[in-house]
Motif scaffolding. Structure first.
Motif, PDB file in Angstrom:
ATOM      1  N   GLY A 136       3.060 -16.549   0.792  1.00 44.23           N
ATOM      2  CA  GLY A 136       4.160 -16.273  -0.114  1.00 44.23           C
ATOM      3  C   GLY A 136       3.831 -16.545  -1.565  1.00 44.23           C
ATOM      4  O   GLY A 136       4.662 -16.301  -2.447  1.00 44.23           O
ATOM      5  N   ALA A 137       2.628 -17.062  -1.847  1.00 44.83           N
ATOM      6  CA  ALA A 137       2.224 -17.370  -3.217  1.00 44.83           C
ATOM      7  C   ALA A 137       1.020 -16.546  -3.672  1.00 44.83           C
ATOM      8  O   ALA A 137       0.817 -16.350  -4.866  1.00 44.83           O
ATOM      9  N   ASP A 138       0.208 -16.082  -2.729  1.00 41.84           N
ATOM     10  CA  ASP A 138      -0.998 -15.321  -3.057  1.00 41.84           C
ATOM     11  C   ASP A 138      -0.596 -13.956  -3.615  1.00 41.84           C
ATOM     12  O   ASP A 138       0.095 -13.179  -2.947  1.00 41.84           O
ATOM     13  N   ARG A 139      -1.035 -13.645  -4.824  1.00 41.92           N
ATOM     14  CA  ARG A 139      -0.605 -12.427  -5.517  1.00 41.92           C
ATOM     15  C   ARG A 139      -1.327 -11.181  -4.999  1.00 41.92           C
ATOM     16  O   ARG A 139      -2.502 -11.224  -4.668  1.00 41.92           O
ATOM     17  N   TRP A 140      -0.569 -10.084  -4.970  1.00 42.71           N
ATOM     18  CA  TRP A 140      -1.101  -8.779  -4.608  1.00 42.71           C
ATOM     19  C   TRP A 140      -1.495  -8.044  -5.890  1.00 42.71           C
ATOM     20  O   TRP A 140      -0.621  -7.675  -6.681  1.00 42.71           O
ATOM     21  N   ALA A 143      -4.268  -2.956  -7.994  1.00 46.05           N
ATOM     22  CA  ALA A 143      -5.223  -2.040  -7.354  1.00 46.05           C
ATOM     23  C   ALA A 143      -5.046  -2.024  -5.839  1.00 46.05           C
ATOM     24  O   ALA A 143      -5.176  -0.968  -5.195  1.00 46.05           O
ATOM     25  N   GLN A 144      -4.738  -3.169  -5.259  1.00 47.55           N
ATOM     26  CA  GLN A 144      -4.537  -3.250  -3.813  1.00 47.55           C
ATOM     27  C   GLN A 144      -3.247  -2.534  -3.406  1.00 47.55           C
ATOM     28  O   GLN A 144      -3.225  -1.790  -2.415  1.00 47.55           O
ATOM     29  N   VAL A 145      -2.190  -2.749  -4.161  1.00 46.65           N
ATOM     30  CA  VAL A 145      -0.915  -2.085  -3.862  1.00 46.65           C
ATOM     31  C   VAL A 145      -1.061  -0.571  -3.993  1.00 46.65           C
ATOM     32  O   VAL A 145      -0.553   0.193  -3.160  1.00 46.65           O
ATOM     33  N   GLU A 146      -1.758  -0.133  -5.018  1.00 45.51           N
ATOM     34  CA  GLU A 146      -1.975   1.302  -5.195  1.00 45.51           C
ATOM     35  C   GLU A 146      -2.763   1.887  -4.018  1.00 45.51           C
ATOM     36  O   GLU A 146      -2.477   3.018  -3.573  1.00 45.51           O
ATOM     37  N   ALA A 147      -3.728   1.139  -3.500  1.00 49.01           N
ATOM     38  CA  ALA A 147      -4.482   1.605  -2.336  1.00 49.01           C
ATOM     39  C   ALA A 147      -3.575   1.740  -1.115  1.00 49.01           C
ATOM     40  O   ALA A 147      -3.703   2.694  -0.338  1.00 49.01           O
ATOM     41  N   ILE A 148      -2.654   0.780  -0.933  1.00 47.90           N
ATOM     42  CA  ILE A 148      -1.700   0.875   0.176  1.00 47.90           C
ATOM     43  C   ILE A 148      -0.877   2.148   0.045  1.00 47.90           C
ATOM     44  O   ILE A 148      -0.667   2.885   1.021  1.00 47.90           O
ATOM     45  N   VAL A 149      -0.383   2.417  -1.169  1.00 43.91           N
ATOM     46  CA  VAL A 149       0.415   3.617  -1.421  1.00 43.91           C
ATOM     47  C   VAL A 149      -0.377   4.873  -1.062  1.00 43.91           C
ATOM     48  O   VAL A 149       0.115   5.766  -0.353  1.00 43.91           O
ATOM     49  N   ARG A 150      -1.621   4.939  -1.520  1.00 44.64           N
ATOM     50  CA  ARG A 150      -2.427   6.143  -1.279  1.00 44.64           C
ATOM     51  C   ARG A 150      -2.792   6.318   0.196  1.00 44.64           C
ATOM     52  O   ARG A 150      -2.794   7.442   0.715  1.00 44.64           O
ATOM     53  N   PRO A 182       4.003 -12.419  -4.272  1.00 42.75           N
ATOM     54  CA  PRO A 182       4.193 -11.808  -5.585  1.00 42.75           C
ATOM     55  C   PRO A 182       3.326 -10.568  -5.755  1.00 42.75           C
ATOM     56  O   PRO A 182       2.165 -10.553  -5.383  1.00 42.75           O
ATOM     57  N   GLY A 183       3.944  -9.528  -6.291  1.00 44.35           N
ATOM     58  CA  GLY A 183       3.247  -8.261  -6.456  1.00 44.35           C
ATOM     59  C   GLY A 183       3.477  -7.299  -5.315  1.00 44.35           C
ATOM     60  O   GLY A 183       3.123  -6.113  -5.418  1.00 44.35           O
ATOM     61  N   MET A 184       4.086  -7.773  -4.218  1.00 48.10           N
ATOM     62  CA  MET A 184       4.378  -6.915  -3.076  1.00 48.10           C
ATOM     63  C   MET A 184       5.885  -6.634  -3.030  1.00 48.10           C
ATOM     64  O   MET A 184       6.679  -7.439  -2.541  1.00 48.10           O
ATOM     65  N   ASP A 185       6.272  -5.519  -3.605  1.00 50.66           N
ATOM     66  CA  ASP A 185       7.662  -5.056  -3.615  1.00 50.66           C
ATOM     67  C   ASP A 185       7.733  -3.832  -2.710  1.00 50.66           C
ATOM     68  O   ASP A 185       7.312  -2.738  -3.096  1.00 50.66           O
TER      69      ASP A 185
END
Length: 305
Positions: A136-140, A143-150, A182-185
């Motif tokens: 719950g504290a490790d930030r996303w 670039a990683q979130v964009e890869a998930i989207v793609r 954080p960073g994972m919305d």
């Protein structure tokens, strides 16, 4: 519902969506197909790994461990945004989940709250593990979130699915909380996938569930009792969560044991303690705060005294 893409078509779909792909060994032929069928596929499940370090994360997702052999997913999405393909076919990633959720994925509607573990998800979902500690504290990173989207857009496009065919592990299996931090919305992820597919974003997703709380003193007291002497396993509030976590860790065979802490659970918990590095009397199957906190951090519950 769809026939799984061929390994080559899967790879091409990812690359066509602009995904940076790393092919790991014989990923095209590395699978668990000898343990059960693969397909028809209905959607995609996104996970976090509870690991740190790209090299170690990719290695464990490819090979697994003695209690849960790999591959543990089809692709590993590391923090730098690269997607490492580690297997193709049946993979040990989704486990047993809620049949009502599967029906919602098939119908491409919002999933209901998951409350059962009765359906084989390894057969029907593509799975992607994402490098994250899951605390719950490790930030996303972006670039990683964009890869998930793609990745999700690529497979939805290939199969003609909508974004409703993409779910989180927490949507599928009771007790799971991934992905979080954080960073994972997730609403933003869904909106971006929908945009890439040329569709309107879906409605607001279900909120992230609060992690259940487990009392270490209550659990330890239940584990010390002799179920055989009482004639039945010892019940205690919260055992369902602990036993589900032990199943997920590959240490207990049944997905749920009806809220009991009996001899099978004591034996499984002792194996967990040994995995944590304890031995002798310190690995007696009686939960302590340190080992229980590690189990909770990995599998979605918090520990009280």
């Amino acid at each position: 519902m769809a026939t799984p893409l061929s390994a080559r078509s899967f790879l091409d779909a990812l690359r066509d969506e602009g995904v940076t792909v790393v092919e790991v060994g014989d990923w095209e032929h590395h699978n668990r197909n000898h343990k059960g069928p693969w397909g028809p596929v209905h959607g995609i499940v996104v996970h976090h790994t509870v690991t740190t370090g790209s090299t170690a994360t990719v290695a464990i997702c490819r090979t697994g461990h003695a209690a849960l052999p790999g591959p543990l997913c089809h692709g590993v999405i590391t923090k730098d945004g690269r997607v490492h393909l580690v297997g193709y076919g049946r993979a040990n990633h989704a486990g047993l989940g809620d049949d009502d959720v599967l029906r919602a994925v098939i119908a491409e509607t919002s999933p209901p709250a998951d409350n059962e573990a009765n359906t084989d998800g390894n057969r029907v979902f593509y799975g992607f593990e994402c490098e994250n500690l899951g605390d719950g504290a490790d930030r996303w990173p972006a670039a990683q979130v964009e890869a998930i989207v793609r990745v999700c857009a690529a497979l939805c496009r290939a199969h003609g699915w909508s974004v409703r065919s993409v779910i989180r592990h927490l949507d599928w299996q009771p007790g799971k909380v991934d992905p979080r931090g954080p960073g994972m919305d997730w609403a933003d992820v869904q909106a971006k996938v929908a945009k890439r597919l040329g569709a309107k974003p879906p409605g607001t997703p279900l909120p992230l569930p609060q992690a259940p709380k487990v009392s270490v003193s209550q659990l330890a007291a239940a584990a010390r009792k002799d179920p055989k002497a009482a004639g039945t396993p010892v019940s205690y509030a919260g055992t369902r969560t602990v036993e589900a976590a032990l199943v997920d860790a590959g240490l207990l065979s049944k997905p749920l044991l009806d809220g009991h802490f009996g001899t099978a659970t004591v034996k499984a918990y002792a194996a967990w303690q040994r995995r944590c590095g304890y031995s002798g009397a310190a690995a007696d199957g009686i939960p302590g705060k340190s080992s229980l906190s590690k189990l909770g951090a990995a599998h979605g519950f918090t520990v009280t005294s």
